[in-house]
Design a protein around this motif. Structure first.
Motif, PDB file in Angstrom:
ATOM      1  N   ARG B  77       0.859  -1.169   0.000  1.00  0.00           N
ATOM      2  CA  ARG B  77       0.000   0.000   0.000  1.00  0.00           C
ATOM      3  C   ARG B  77       0.900   1.224   0.000  1.00  0.00           C
ATOM      4  O   ARG B  77       1.826   1.330   0.782  1.00  0.00           O
ATOM      5  CB  ARG B  77      -0.882  -0.018   1.248  1.00  0.00           C
ATOM      6  N   GLU B  78       0.633   2.138  -0.909  1.00  0.00           N
ATOM      7  CA  GLU B  78       1.370   3.404  -0.925  1.00  0.00           C
ATOM      8  C   GLU B  78       0.352   4.511  -0.960  1.00  0.00           C
ATOM      9  O   GLU B  78      -0.340   4.694  -1.954  1.00  0.00           O
ATOM     10  CB  GLU B  78       2.252   3.474  -2.184  1.00  0.00           C
ATOM     11  N   GLY B  79       0.238   5.243   0.133  1.00  0.00           N
ATOM     12  CA  GLY B  79      -0.787   6.278   0.192  1.00  0.00           C
ATOM     13  C   GLY B  79      -2.155   5.670  -0.055  1.00  0.00           C
ATOM     14  O   GLY B  79      -2.521   4.662   0.535  1.00  0.00           O
ATOM     15  N   ARG B  80      -2.889   6.268  -0.982  1.00  0.00           N
ATOM     16  CA  ARG B  80      -4.222   5.738  -1.293  1.00  0.00           C
ATOM     17  C   ARG B  80      -4.160   4.606  -2.310  1.00  0.00           C
ATOM     18  O   ARG B  80      -5.186   4.086  -2.730  1.00  0.00           O
ATOM     19  CB  ARG B  80      -5.099   6.863  -1.868  1.00  0.00           C
ATOM     20  N   LEU B  81      -2.955   4.283  -2.710  1.00  0.00           N
ATOM     21  CA  LEU B  81      -2.784   3.320  -3.789  1.00  0.00           C
ATOM     22  C   LEU B  81      -2.658   1.904  -3.243  1.00  0.00           C
ATOM     23  O   LEU B  81      -1.848   1.641  -2.379  1.00  0.00           O
ATOM     24  CB  LEU B  81      -1.501   3.701  -4.532  1.00  0.00           C
ATOM     25  N   SER B  82      -3.459   1.012  -3.777  1.00  0.00           N
ATOM     26  CA  SER B  82      -3.359  -0.386  -3.381  1.00  0.00           C
ATOM     27  C   SER B  82      -2.680  -1.184  -4.472  1.00  0.00           C
ATOM     28  O   SER B  82      -3.122  -1.152  -5.613  1.00  0.00           O
ATOM     29  CB  SER B  82      -4.757  -0.973  -3.201  1.00  0.00           C
ATOM     30  N   ILE B  83      -1.645  -1.882  -4.111  1.00  0.00           N
ATOM     31  CA  ILE B  83      -1.017  -2.806  -5.047  1.00  0.00           C
ATOM     32  C   ILE B  83      -1.504  -4.197  -4.638  1.00  0.00           C
ATOM     33  O   ILE B  83      -1.152  -4.674  -3.561  1.00  0.00           O
ATOM     34  CB  ILE B  83       0.509  -2.754  -4.945  1.00  0.00           C
ATOM     35  N   PRO B  84      -2.301  -4.844  -5.458  1.00  0.00           N
ATOM     36  CA  PRO B  84      -2.904  -6.109  -5.017  1.00  0.00           C
ATOM     37  C   PRO B  84      -1.901  -7.250  -4.907  1.00  0.00           C
ATOM     38  O   PRO B  84      -0.865  -7.228  -5.562  1.00  0.00           O
ATOM     39  CB  PRO B  84      -3.943  -6.397  -6.105  1.00  0.00           C
ATOM     40  N   PRO B  85      -2.218  -8.236  -4.062  1.00  0.00           N
ATOM     41  CA  PRO B  85      -1.363  -9.420  -3.982  1.00  0.00           C
ATOM     42  C   PRO B  85      -1.462 -10.219  -5.282  1.00  0.00           C
ATOM     43  O   PRO B  85      -2.538 -10.280  -5.879  1.00  0.00           O
ATOM     44  CB  PRO B  85      -1.937 -10.205  -2.808  1.00  0.00           C
ATOM     45  N   VAL B  86      -0.364 -10.817  -5.686  1.00  0.00           N
ATOM     46  CA  VAL B  86      -0.372 -11.640  -6.901  1.00  0.00           C
ATOM     47  C   VAL B  86       0.092 -13.061  -6.622  1.00  0.00           C
ATOM     48  O   VAL B  86       0.221 -13.859  -7.545  1.00  0.00           O
ATOM     49  CB  VAL B  86       0.493 -11.022  -8.024  1.00  0.00           C
ATOM     50  N   ALA B  87       0.386 -13.361  -5.361  1.00  0.00           N
ATOM     51  CA  ALA B  87       0.634 -14.761  -5.009  1.00  0.00           C
ATOM     52  C   ALA B  87      -0.625 -15.514  -5.410  1.00  0.00           C
ATOM     53  O   ALA B  87      -1.743 -15.060  -5.147  1.00  0.00           O
ATOM     54  CB  ALA B  87       0.889 -14.884  -3.512  1.00  0.00           C
ATOM     55  N   ALA B  88      -0.434 -16.660  -6.085  1.00  0.00           N
ATOM     56  CA  ALA B  88      -1.543 -17.282  -6.813  1.00  0.00           C
ATOM     57  C   ALA B  88      -2.774 -17.537  -5.946  1.00  0.00           C
ATOM     58  O   ALA B  88      -3.901 -17.422  -6.423  1.00  0.00           O
ATOM     59  CB  ALA B  88      -1.066 -18.577  -7.449  1.00  0.00           C
ATOM     60  N   GLU B  89      -2.558 -17.863  -4.685  1.00  0.00           N
ATOM     61  CA  GLU B  89      -3.705 -18.121  -3.806  1.00  0.00           C
ATOM     62  C   GLU B  89      -4.723 -16.995  -3.854  1.00  0.00           C
ATOM     63  O   GLU B  89      -5.919 -17.222  -3.808  1.00  0.00           O
ATOM     64  CB  GLU B  89      -3.223 -18.238  -2.365  1.00  0.00           C
ATOM     65  N   TYR B  90      -4.200 -15.771  -3.896  1.00  0.00           N
ATOM     66  CA  TYR B  90      -5.107 -14.618  -3.887  1.00  0.00           C
ATOM     67  C   TYR B  90      -5.782 -14.428  -5.240  1.00  0.00           C
ATOM     68  O   TYR B  90      -6.890 -13.897  -5.316  1.00  0.00           O
ATOM     69  CB  TYR B  90      -4.342 -13.360  -3.470  1.00  0.00           C
ATOM     70  N   LEU B  91      -5.095 -14.828  -6.300  1.00  0.00           N
ATOM     71  CA  LEU B  91      -5.668 -14.645  -7.634  1.00  0.00           C
ATOM     72  C   LEU B  91      -6.703 -15.723  -7.958  1.00  0.00           C
ATOM     73  O   LEU B  91      -7.707 -15.462  -8.591  1.00  0.00           O
ATOM     74  CB  LEU B  91      -4.557 -14.679  -8.686  1.00  0.00           C
ATOM     75  N   PHE B  92      -6.412 -16.933  -7.512  1.00  0.00           N
ATOM     76  CA  PHE B  92      -7.252 -18.062  -7.902  1.00  0.00           C
ATOM     77  C   PHE B  92      -8.317 -18.407  -6.858  1.00  0.00           C
ATOM     78  O   PHE B  92      -9.108 -19.305  -7.054  1.00  0.00           O
ATOM     79  CB  PHE B  92      -6.386 -19.297  -8.179  1.00  0.00           C
ATOM     80  N   HIS B  93      -8.260 -17.715  -5.745  1.00  0.00           N
ATOM     81  CA  HIS B  93      -9.179 -18.031  -4.650  1.00  0.00           C
ATOM     82  C   HIS B  93     -10.617 -17.778  -5.091  1.00  0.00           C
ATOM     83  O   HIS B  93     -10.954 -16.711  -5.575  1.00  0.00           O
ATOM     84  CB  HIS B  93      -8.843 -17.151  -3.444  1.00  0.00           C
ATOM     85  N   SER B  94     -11.471 -18.773  -4.863  1.00  0.00           N
ATOM     86  CA  SER B  94     -12.855 -18.601  -5.309  1.00  0.00           C
ATOM     87  C   SER B  94     -13.587 -17.673  -4.358  1.00  0.00           C
ATOM     88  O   SER B  94     -13.198 -17.492  -3.213  1.00  0.00           O
ATOM     89  CB  SER B  94     -13.541 -19.955  -5.364  1.00  0.00           C
ATOM     90  N   ARG B  95     -14.648 -17.085  -4.855  1.00  0.00           N
ATOM     91  CA  ARG B  95     -15.506 -16.273  -3.988  1.00  0.00           C
ATOM     92  C   ARG B  95     -15.995 -17.143  -2.845  1.00  0.00           C
ATOM     93  O   ARG B  95     -16.386 -18.282  -3.054  1.00  0.00           O
ATOM     94  CB  ARG B  95     -16.741 -15.801  -4.750  1.00  0.00           C
ATOM     95  N   ALA B  96     -15.983 -16.567  -1.659  1.00  0.00           N
ATOM     96  CA  ALA B  96     -16.429 -17.368  -0.514  1.00  0.00           C
ATOM     97  C   ALA B  96     -17.941 -17.396  -0.486  1.00  0.00           C
ATOM     98  O   ALA B  96     -18.588 -16.414  -0.158  1.00  0.00           O
ATOM     99  CB  ALA B  96     -15.891 -16.753   0.771  1.00  0.00           C
ATOM    100  N   GLN B  97     -18.494 -18.499  -0.906  1.00  0.00           N
ATOM    101  CA  GLN B  97     -19.955 -18.611  -0.935  1.00  0.00           C
ATOM    102  C   GLN B  97     -20.463 -19.310   0.315  1.00  0.00           C
ATOM    103  O   GLN B  97     -21.543 -19.021   0.796  1.00  0.00           O
ATOM    104  CB  GLN B  97     -20.401 -19.409  -2.170  1.00  0.00           C
ATOM    105  N   ASN B  98     -19.689 -20.245   0.795  1.00  0.00           N
ATOM    106  CA  ASN B  98     -20.180 -21.071   1.887  1.00  0.00           C
ATOM    107  C   ASN B  98     -19.424 -20.781   3.176  1.00  0.00           C
ATOM    108  O   ASN B  98     -18.198 -20.788   3.187  1.00  0.00           O
ATOM    109  CB  ASN B  98     -19.991 -22.552   1.542  1.00  0.00           C
ATOM    110  N   ALA B  99     -20.190 -20.561   4.208  1.00  0.00           N
ATOM    111  CA  ALA B  99     -19.564 -20.385   5.508  1.00  0.00           C
ATOM    112  C   ALA B  99     -18.790 -21.653   5.828  1.00  0.00           C
ATOM    113  O   ALA B  99     -19.188 -22.745   5.466  1.00  0.00           O
ATOM    114  CB  ALA B  99     -20.635 -20.139   6.558  1.00  0.00           C
ATOM    115  N   GLY B 100     -17.654 -21.489   6.481  1.00  0.00           N
ATOM    116  CA  GLY B 100     -16.913 -22.662   6.884  1.00  0.00           C
ATOM    117  C   GLY B 100     -15.730 -22.964   5.980  1.00  0.00           C
ATOM    118  O   GLY B 100     -14.918 -23.816   6.308  1.00  0.00           O
ATOM    119  N   GLU B 101     -15.621 -22.277   4.831  1.00  0.00           N
ATOM    120  CA  GLU B 101     -14.448 -22.505   3.993  1.00  0.00           C
ATOM    121  C   GLU B 101     -13.245 -21.790   4.606  1.00  0.00           C
ATOM    122  O   GLU B 101     -13.383 -20.710   5.152  1.00  0.00           O
ATOM    123  CB  GLU B 101     -14.676 -21.912   2.594  1.00  0.00           C
TER     124      GLU B 101
END
Lengths: 221, 554
Positions: B77-101
């Motif tokens: 994070r730099e100021g108001r700027l967000s640099i997103p994570p690119v480690a694959a887990e963050y890119l490929f992680h599915s939307r959390a639909q179900n509680a408990g995942e």
């Protein structure tokens, strides 16, 4: 000349107006006339790498800043007065950078570089200034190396100095955010001494900076 | 922290033993890594990219992903700027639909709710800047010209960034080492270890709760709160023996037997290079050792230092001798130091700083076991060299040698004394020398730092920790508290590069900075305090100092 206290109020209003904050309440306090100085804010979104911000470009506004009486060290090693550097009659394009910055600064500096190139022969009439927000690291030698990397022409100088002087410069132009990693991309333009500053928040593209610069020159005459 | 918050802290922790446990410090090398870290393609050609606005192209190392997305791949994070994570887990992680995942640990640049990437959409976003949902990215993210092979290598690397377990981290324990070299001052070592042991004991005195795996509520897929890592800290003291050439092998052996997450503090003598090299080679953060002669290699990532120590002192002396115009006031510099001490590296650094400015630099090296009267003789002999513009005498000596100095020789010229080696304001400098000598002081002045030291000194008093060396012990305390702070901030991300990145960012916000007026780091900056004072003693006795000028950053 407007007294300092008024200037402070005005800056607050403009900031908030651009953030979509409490502008109305403040405007009613200080008079709507001041708001006339504000160019319409193009977008409130941060111009970051995220899709949400992709739609919004940088935001611009007009400000009055008082150039502080401080001494900085120019990249040629000479100690200079910031007022003298800014008041030599040339229009100024100003930003704040540090040489070990990974993302924002290299982009801002390459925009300056492209700006110089796009101006062509007219570049000799402008003064580009980049002030370090990490002055203890950014010695004049490191600034020269950084300037070389971005092919800085003769009209583009980098400045360092004591930490206190750098902070004073940052505060004067409302870019001080407490730590270098909290900084934002800000570019400032002024046609001539005594004229207002155009403040561009976010990433400005080189062609837009040339356009804004030319507009300021026209308005400044 | 209240028991309630501690319980919550436990609830928010991901078990580090989970199958897809946390990221590695050093994923395997290869084409993907060299694209990511160095901006070099598989062919050896430089990586090239452009931004949507024509003309702003970048190439090679400047175009490397690491500049924004960091070594860890966890963004920033730099100021108001967000640099997103690119480690694959963050890119490929599915939307959390179900509680408990299971959920991913929060990082600042994380995107809330977005379609997961596939290899194909990831290649598209890298090449064309269009995200997984078809939206264009912002101006900052370049569009990369990558062939299929390089793209596959890069995506494979992003997957590696998330895959390995971090040594020294379990669900209940964080292992740290501290390293003591055989040439370290035994009294200072003792003082340092005392502080470390008390700090660890206190850290472990908090009640512990089990750390259940964190699960999504069904509404968010990231742990949003930042809580203290609820793990015991264990200190492994690695005391090295024998010649420096064998230290690397000793450290490798210790590491194999006692895998540690990071090296904290530590103490050295005149040679820290084997330890520095060990840390960088094994990708282990080595945080704030007590060393007078650190390794100056700011391109290295894992070792961090408070300052350049005696090398900074040498720069301060050079800056004073050369003056603002680089026009030396003296034409000769005589240095005196003992063999196998930090003065050797310092003297070399000073000679290098003065090279090319018309100053003759001469050094007198005393045998390491020479009697103290040899010091006085050597200093007298050094002062006898006559020079047209006068000379400076530079003493890289320990308190014992400083105390043994007799009269100031007539031709001594300006005298400089290393504060770090000579004992700072407690230096036993004889009266005759006190007015003459200027001491390098690579710390904030005693009056200015007093308030910042109240807390650590009070902490020592309460725990009956004898004050053996105030600077070493408060630096050690500072190292411990910086680590504790940053681990609180990191929630459950234990990737070693992330530790380093978070420390870099956190440091400048730190107000309690002990002996230093302020600390700041960044990528390619490995010395957090960058300046110092030249001081002299105010009186014929006592410890009062007068600064000669302002804080200088040479």
């Amino acid at each position: 000349m407007i007294p300092n206290s008024t200037l402070r109020v005005r800056t607050t209003i403009l900031d908030d107006a651009c953030r979509g904050g409490v502008a109305l309440r403040l405007a009613s306090l200080a008079g709507a006339a001041l708001l006339a100085l504000v160019a319409p804010c193009r977008s409130a979104a941060a111009a970051d790498g995220s899709p949400s911000a992709a739609a919004g470009g940088p935001t611009t506004s007009l400000r009055d800043y008082t150039v502080p009486s401080i001494r900085l060290v120019r990249d040629d090693g000479k100690t200079v007065s910031l007022e003298d550097e800014m008041n030599d009659g040339r229009p100024i394009v100003l930003n704040f950078i540090f040489t070990t910055c990974g993302s924002i600064c290299p982009l801002m500096s390459s925009v300056f570089s492209q700006f110089e190139r796009r101006l062509g022969p007219d570049a000799s009439k402008v003064h580009l200034m980049s002030i370090s927000i990490d002055p203890e690291q950014d010695t004049p030698a490191r600034l020269r190396e950084y300037a070389r990397k971005f092919h800085a022409g003769r009209e583009w100088q980098h400045y360092t100095g004591t930490l206190a002087a750098s902070v004073a410069a940052q505060r004067a132009f409302d870019v001080y955010r407490g730590a270098k990693m909290s900084h934002n991309a800000v570019t400032l333009l002024r046609a001539a001494p005594g004229k207002p500053w155009m403040r561009i928040e976010g990433f400005v593209k080189p062609e837009d900076l040339v356009r804004d610069y030319k507009q300021q020159l026209l308005a400044g005459r | 922290m209240t028991p309630w918050r501690l319980a919550l802290a436990g609830a928010f922790l991901l078990a580090a033993l989970a199958p897809s446990a946390w990221a590695s410090a050093t994923p395997a090398g290869g084409a993907g890594q060299s694209i990511y870290l160095r901006g070099t393609l598989g062919s050896g050609a430089p990586l090239a990219a452009t931004r949507e606005s024509g003309g702003v192209g970048i190439i090679g190392a400047d175009a490397a992903c690491v500049n924004c997305h960091q070594h860890s791949g966890l963004g920033s994070r730099e100021g108001r700027l967000s640099i997103p994570p690119v480690a694959a887990e963050y890119l490929f992680h599915s939307r959390a639909q179900n509680a408990g995942e299971p959920v991913l640990p929060y990082v600042e640049g994380v995107h809330g709710n977005r379609d997961p990437y596939t290899d194909a959409t990831l290649a598209r976003v890298i090449r064309e800047g269009v995200d997984s949902e078809g939206r264009p990215l912002g101006f900052l993210m370049p569009r990369y010209a990558l062939g299929d092979e390089d793209m596959a290598a890069l995506i494979a690397y992003l997957k590696e960034l998330s895959q390995r377990r971090v040594p020294g981290v379990t669900g209940t324990l964080l292992d740290f080492a501290t390293i003591v070299t055989p040439d370290a001052d035994p009294v200072k070592s003792h003082g340092m270890l005392d502080v470390l042991e008390h700090f660890f004991a206190e850290k472990n005195s908090f009640p512990f709760k089990p750390t259940p795996q964190m699960r999504t509520s069904g509404r968010t897929q990231y742990a949003k709160s930042m809580y203290m890592a609820n793990r015991h800290w264990r200190l492994n003291v690695w005391t090295l023996t024998g010649p420096a050439a064998t230290w690397g092998a000793q450290l490798d052996k210790r590491l194999a037997a006692e895998p540690v997450y990071a090296v904290l503090s530590g103490i050295g003598g005149s040679n820290w290079a084997p330890v520095h090299e060990f840390c960088e080679r094994n990708a282990i953060p080595c945080l704030w050792p007590n060393v007078e002669v650190p390794v100056v290699a700011e391109q290295d990532f894992y070792p961090m230092y408070f300052s350049k120590g005696v090398l900074l002192e040498a720069q301060l002396i050079a800056r004073t001798i050369l003056g603002p115009d680089n026009h030396s006031a003296v034409d000769a510099v005589e240095q005196v130091y003992r063999a196998d001490d930090s003065g050797g590296a310092a003297a070399q650094a000073l000679a290098a700083e003065l090279k090319g400015y018309g100053v003759a630099v001469h050094s007198t090296v005393l045998p390491r076991d020479a009697r103290a009267d040899r010091v006085t003789a050597a200093v007298r002999a050094a002062a006898l060299h006559k020079n047209a513009r006068g000379q400076a005498l530079v003493l890289w000596l320990r308190p014992g040698d400083v105390a043994s100095l007799r009269e100031v020789p007539a031709g001594a010229g300006t005298v400089y004394l290393s504060g770090l080696m000579g004992g700072l304001e407690k230096s036993p400098l004889p009266e005759a020398w006190r007015e003459r000598a200027r001491m390098t002081y690579p710390f904030d002045l005693p009056d200015k730092r007093r308030v910042r030291l109240n807390y650590p000194l009070g902490w020592f008093t309460f725990r009956h920790i004898p004050l053996l060396d105030e600077q070493v012990q408060t630096d050690t305390y500072l190292a411990c508290s910086l680590l504790a702070d940053v681990l609180n901030h990191m929630a459950d991300n234990f990737a070693r590069p992330y530790l380093v990145e978070q420390l870099q960012d956190l440091l400048e916000h730190r107000l309690i900075t002990g002996y230093y007026p302020h600390l700041t780091l960044a990528a390619r900056q490995r010395f957090a305090s960058k300046g110092g004072y030249l001081v002299r003693f105010r009186d014929t006795g006592g410890t009062a100092l007068v600064a000669e000028g302002e804080w200088v950053v040479p």
